[in-house]
Design an enzyme around this catalytic site. Structure first.
Site: not given
Length: 345
Positions: A35, A118, A136
DNA sequence: AAGCCGGGGAT
DNA sequence: ATCCCAGGCTT
């Protein structure tokens, strides 16, 4: 009984998802690394870095124990280097306070360096299966189109779209759902959307109105053009490199000494001036290596590289080194410096 | 809210 | 040549 948005999306994802390295694991540590790497970075760029990273640092503890320079080298070329420094800080904290585990608590996660809204939602949903929303660039663009919300796709629209996202999240399959949402944005609801293939077009107001190509509105970018000179100072097979320090752009990365061209100055003139500034008054020969273009954020840099042969290199210290070409790859350099170094091979 | 922070792929 | 990308941090 008509199918819901999430049912349609999940069914599509099951058939169409890409085979990506981080989809072979539910290890929270590896999901977290993926991520961070994927922040503002394309999937194709991340894949080789992710594979190498997991081989070098397979666990949280191996990462926490690694050295800063070593990690910078592993990140070299991926950009946004504060990400790797934050990863290191967060890993040390998670070893110290959470037994080397990624916490499954949003209040704990959001305090860690590099974890914003996020990334917290992504780790909690994808690794732990928790019912957490993520927004996102993909999700934002999709939901703007679903609701025909005009304007630029920036964080200011999140407050408008979050309630719908939260009520639309399924019970269960959260890891799949959030990834499916982003995958739809990457494969179908992209900049020029492929609406005919879209599994959820019946929910899309932009598609109804035929305005999907006008949403979101492109953000205008203004570039700053910069012209610089870099001095590749050489004595025998040794080169002189320096580390960019402190904060600011490309901080901590290594490079050849460089300087912005002054008003009306030629690149050769700037190279000679730079050599004087480096206290290299014994330069026996100066030849142009070439012009390298180095673009970062909104800067467009033309970098003139000169090879400067000297009788003695400047002294070494903490942020200045004399290295042979083979040693240079141990020092993490920015892409502009790498492009110059490639001319030396 | 706006600016900063990289690099490269896509178009 | 321009736009954008599985954002976060700082001011």
């Amino acid at each position: 009984m008509p199918k819901t948005f999430s049912e349609k999306l999940l069914a599509w994802y099951k058939l169409n998802k890409r085979d990506l390295p981080w989809r072979h694991t539910r290890d929270p540590y590896k999901i977290w690394i993926s991520e961070i790497m994927l922040q503002q970075t394309t999937v194709t760029a991340v894949i080789p870095y992710f594979e190498r990273w997991i081989k070098c640092y397979p666990t949280m503890k191996s990462l926490a124990a690694a050295g800063e320079q070593e990690l910078m080298s592993s990140w070299e070329g991926l950009g946004y280097y504060s990400r790797v420094r934050n990863i290191h800080k967060a890993a040390k904290i998670m070893v110290r306070d959470f037994e080397g585990n990624v916490p499954d608590d949003p209040k704990a996660l959001i305090k860690l360096p590099g974890f914003g809204p996020y990334t917290v939602g992504a780790v909690l949903s994808i690794a732990y299966g928790l019912r957490e929303p993520i927004i996102d660039a993909n999700v934002r663009r999709i939901v703007m189109r679903l609701h025909a919300i005009k304007g630029k796709a920036d964080a200011s629209v999140d407050v408008k779209i979050l309630p719908w996202i939260e009520k639309t999240l399924p019970r269960g399959q959260m890891s799949e759902f959030n990834q499916a949402f982003m995958e739809l944005g990457a494969l179908i609801c992209s900049r020029q959307p492929q609406c005919l293939q879209c599994p959820v077009k019946e929910f899309c107001r932009a598609h109804d109105k035929g305005v999907q190509d006008e949403i979101p509105e492109p953000k205008k970018v203004s570039y700053i053009d910069v012209e610089m000179v870099a001095a590749v100072i050489r004595h025998g097979d040794k080169y002189y490199i320096q580390q960019r320090s402190g904060k600011g752009v490309l901080s901590g990365l290594w490079e050849f000494p460089s300087s912005e061209l002054l008003k009306g100055e030629s690149s050769l003139g700037a190279a000679k001036r730079l050599m004087e500034e480096q206290r290299c008054d014994d330069c026996s020969r100066i030849t142009k290596l070439g012009l390298v273009r180095h673009y970062y954020t909104n800067h467009r840099v033309k970098l003139h590289a000169y090879l400067c042969d000297v009788n003695s290199l400047p002294e070494e210290d903490l942020i200045h080194r004399q290295v042979i070409l083979a040693q240079m790859k141990e020092f993490a350099m920015h892409s502009g410096a790498v492009k110059i170094a490639e001319k030396l091979g």
